[in-house]
Design an enzyme around this catalytic site. Structure first.
Site, PDB file in Angstrom:
ATOM      1  N   ASP A  53     -18.429  37.704  18.235  1.00  0.00           N
ATOM      2  CA  ASP A  53     -19.194  36.469  18.065  1.00  0.00           C
ATOM      3  C   ASP A  53     -18.281  35.323  18.444  1.00  0.00           C
ATOM      4  OD1 ASP A  53     -21.303  37.973  17.063  1.00  0.00           O
ATOM      5  OD2 ASP A  53     -20.677  37.716  14.980  1.00  0.00           O
ATOM      6  N   ASP A  73     -31.892  41.966  13.787  1.00  0.00           N
ATOM      7  CA  ASP A  73     -30.989  41.356  12.806  1.00  0.00           C
ATOM      8  C   ASP A  73     -31.643  41.537  11.446  1.00  0.00           C
ATOM      9  OD1 ASP A  73     -29.083  40.425  14.644  1.00  0.00           O
ATOM     10  OD2 ASP A  73     -30.232  38.614  15.031  1.00  0.00           O
TER      11      ASP A  73
END
Length: 253
Positions: free
Chosen positions: A130, A11
């Site tokens: 998500d 990330d």
């Protein structure tokens, strides 16, 4: 029998690898280029590079960082964050990525998946989802790095994007992200059972048994983890050996 893939996730925010909990409270975890080189050498099956601020900062993915990362790893590299158009996919593939991952853009316009798959093939088009639990057995998609609720059912959306040509689903449980409490297994299983393409389980790995559960109970084709590797709790080889010993087909070096 197909091998299960183990995928470290980078990330990336402001050019650095970070890791938070439930998408907030980010800790620095190093340089993405160095991390990719290390995970490649450690025997990762793939590497995932997610530019987590690109969409809410309304910009494209950092191509220079992607290119430098791709130069350092010889396993497949999936890149997401700020991928909006077919032209973005082309740029990523030219920069060295093997797959491009749509997220918010696919929610806004699922046809972008169809356009990209038609041009480059489903094998390099990933749709990242998500999702957050809203009631028992119901999960809602959030976009813009988990900031925007959509009202869209995650299972139904997964079916839609696969019908459009997505070759893989990268599924992150927002409830579990960074918590080290294990994957959201009901969510993972619901999506895995609903689609015919591989599902990567993401969000919540804290122990090596969690990786096993993602496959045996969540029915995922691949498992993704970040903090257990970034902060040295386990090595990639320890994780792969543990999964192999649990009866999961793995590529071992």
């Amino acid at each position: 029998m197909l091998k299960t893939r183990l995928i470290p996730c980078l990330d990336v925010a402001d050019g650095r690898v970070v890791k938070g909990v439930n998408f907030v409270g980010l800790r620095d975890a190093g340089d993405p280029v160095e991390a990719a080189r290390a995970y490649d050498a450690a025997g990762a099956d793939e590497i995932c590079f997610l530019d987590i601020h690109a969409t809410h900062e309304n910009r494209g993915v950092m191509m220079d960082r992607v290119q430098r990362t791709a130069e350092q790893c010889f396993v497949p590299l999936t890149v997401g964050g700020g991928v909006r158009t077919v032209a973005d996919v082309r740029k990523l593939l030219l920069a060295g990525a093997d797959k491009a991952s749509f997220n918010s853009a696919a929610v806004a316009n699922p046809d972008v998946i169809a356009e990209a798959a038609a041009q480059f093939g489903s094998q390099c088009i990933v749709c990242a989802i998500d999702a957050k639990t809203v009631s028992p057995g119901k999960w809602e998609i959030f976009t813009h790095g988990g900031r925007k609720p959509t009202g869209i059912d995650a299972v139904e959306f997964a079916k839609l994007v696969v019908s459009k040509g997505a070759g893989e689903i990268l599924l992150t449980s927002m409830d579990r992200d960074g918590t080290k409490s294990g994957f959201n297994l009901p969510l993972t299983r619901a999506i895995s059972d609903a689609v015919s393409v591989p599902v990567i389980a993401s969000g919540g790995v804290g122990t090596l048994d969690h990786l096993v559960e993602g496959v045996t109970e969540g029915r995922a084709s691949a498992v993704l983890a970040a903090s257990i590797f970034h902060f040295g709790e386990f090595t990639v080889q320890e994780a792969k050996r543990h999964m192999h010993d649990a009866g999961i087909p793995m590529r071992l070096t």
